[in-house]
Design an enzyme around this catalytic site. Structure first.
Site, PDB file in Angstrom:
ATOM      1  N   PRO A 194       0.820  -1.216   0.000  1.00 55.43           N
ATOM      2  CA  PRO A 194       0.000   0.000   0.000  1.00 55.43           C
ATOM      3  C   PRO A 194       0.854   1.267   0.000  1.00 55.43           C
ATOM      4  O   PRO A 194       1.835   1.383   0.735  1.00 55.43           O
ATOM      5  CB  PRO A 194      -0.810  -0.124   1.299  1.00 55.43           C
ATOM      6  CG  PRO A 194      -0.906  -1.595   1.530  1.00 55.43           C
ATOM      7  CD  PRO A 194       0.421  -2.148   1.056  1.00 55.43           C
ATOM      8  N   GLY A 252      -4.465   5.333  -1.587  1.00 61.45           N
ATOM      9  CA  GLY A 252      -5.920   5.294  -1.491  1.00 61.45           C
ATOM     10  C   GLY A 252      -6.479   4.815  -0.167  1.00 61.45           C
ATOM     11  O   GLY A 252      -7.689   4.606  -0.050  1.00 61.45           O
ATOM     12  N   GLN A 253      -5.632   4.658   0.830  1.00 59.34           N
ATOM     13  CA  GLN A 253      -6.138   4.230   2.133  1.00 59.34           C
ATOM     14  C   GLN A 253      -7.056   5.299   2.710  1.00 59.34           C
ATOM     15  O   GLN A 253      -6.872   6.486   2.460  1.00 59.34           O
ATOM     16  CB  GLN A 253      -4.976   3.957   3.094  1.00 59.34           C
ATOM     17  CG  GLN A 253      -4.055   2.864   2.619  1.00 59.34           C
ATOM     18  CD  GLN A 253      -2.686   2.954   3.279  1.00 59.34           C
ATOM     19  OE1 GLN A 253      -2.466   3.743   4.188  1.00 59.34           O
ATOM     20  NE2 GLN A 253      -1.758   2.147   2.807  1.00 59.34           N
ATOM     21  N   ASP A 254      -8.034   4.875   3.473  1.00 58.87           N
ATOM     22  CA  ASP A 254      -9.046   5.777   4.018  1.00 58.87           C
ATOM     23  C   ASP A 254      -8.425   7.002   4.680  1.00 58.87           C
ATOM     24  O   ASP A 254      -8.832   8.136   4.438  1.00 58.87           O
ATOM     25  CB  ASP A 254      -9.935   5.006   5.002  1.00 58.87           C
ATOM     26  CG  ASP A 254     -11.109   5.829   5.485  1.00 58.87           C
ATOM     27  OD1 ASP A 254     -11.681   6.584   4.673  1.00 58.87           O
ATOM     28  OD2 ASP A 254     -11.445   5.744   6.680  1.00 58.87           O
ATOM     29  N   LEU A 286      -5.709   8.465   4.092  1.00 55.49           N
ATOM     30  CA  LEU A 286      -4.982   9.332   3.164  1.00 55.49           C
ATOM     31  C   LEU A 286      -5.901  10.127   2.241  1.00 55.49           C
ATOM     32  O   LEU A 286      -5.482  11.107   1.642  1.00 55.49           O
ATOM     33  CB  LEU A 286      -4.029   8.492   2.299  1.00 55.49           C
ATOM     34  CG  LEU A 286      -2.946   7.721   3.040  1.00 55.49           C
ATOM     35  CD1 LEU A 286      -2.169   6.850   2.079  1.00 55.49           C
ATOM     36  CD2 LEU A 286      -2.022   8.678   3.770  1.00 55.49           C
TER      37      LEU A 286
END
Length: 185
Positions: free
Chosen positions: A43, A67-69, A71
């Site tokens: 990730p 694209g992690q929540d 971020l």
């Protein structure tokens, strides 16, 4: 500055931002575009950036944004002076599609994205049960963003199918944007 006419085709490097939820395949797509070699990715924390050239000799600076929540709140910081957006969907993950659609809508409604062309990549088309492009087109309702050029393309970052074609589609979107911006001058 900041008007559509400032996004001219003669620009040495088109600034392209690639976004999508975590695990949609953005970094794998970027590595396929750079070297066409499979690369093990993890990730993305922050962003990756690469310089690429399209088959039409257009130079791109391609920003792959994590694209992690946690971020996604910073996505807006990457949108200024964007010439095109690539939004990557995991077409095999039906449970996260509403979340992806909501995030895409937020990005497209950002003031910096007015008129910016969008390439939506339906990744992981090789997986059994992945949504077809026609199913995704109905669900995404991209027509609601009629203020811009957009295209939906299928691909597989895993095996590379559709990646080069997506790059050609991106070049065409950028060319069409230039024609549209020239009419505004």
């Amino acid at each position: 500055m900041g008007t559509l006419s400032s996004k001219a085709w003669y620009k040495r490097d088109a600034r392209v931002v690639m976004m999508g939820l975590d695990f949609s395949g953005k970094s794998t797509i970027l590595s396929k575009l750079k070297s066409n070699e499979p690369v093990k990715t993890s990730p993305t924390v922050g962003f990756n950036v690469a310089s690429l050239e399209t088959p039409g000799h257009l130079s791109l600076s391609l920003w792959d944004v994590g694209g992690q929540d946690k971020l996604r709140a910073s996505w807006k910081d990457y949108l200024e002076d964007t010439d095109a957006l690539i939004f990557v969907l995991d077409s095999a993950d039906k449970t996260r599609l509403p979340e992806a659609m909501a995030e895409l809508e937020k990005v497209l409604n950002n003031i910096n994205m007015i008129g910016v062309p969008v390439l939506v990549l339906a990744n992981k088309q090789e997986l059994p049960g992945s949504l077809s492009l026609s199913e995704l087109q109905k669900m995404l309702n991209l027509e609601q963003f009629g203020d811009r050029s957009w295209e939906l393309r299928g691909c597989s970052a895993h095996n590379g199918k559709g990646i080069r074609e997506a790059l050609l589609a991106l070049a065409e979107l950028l060319k069409s944007q230039d024609k549209n911006s020239c009419e505004c001058v």
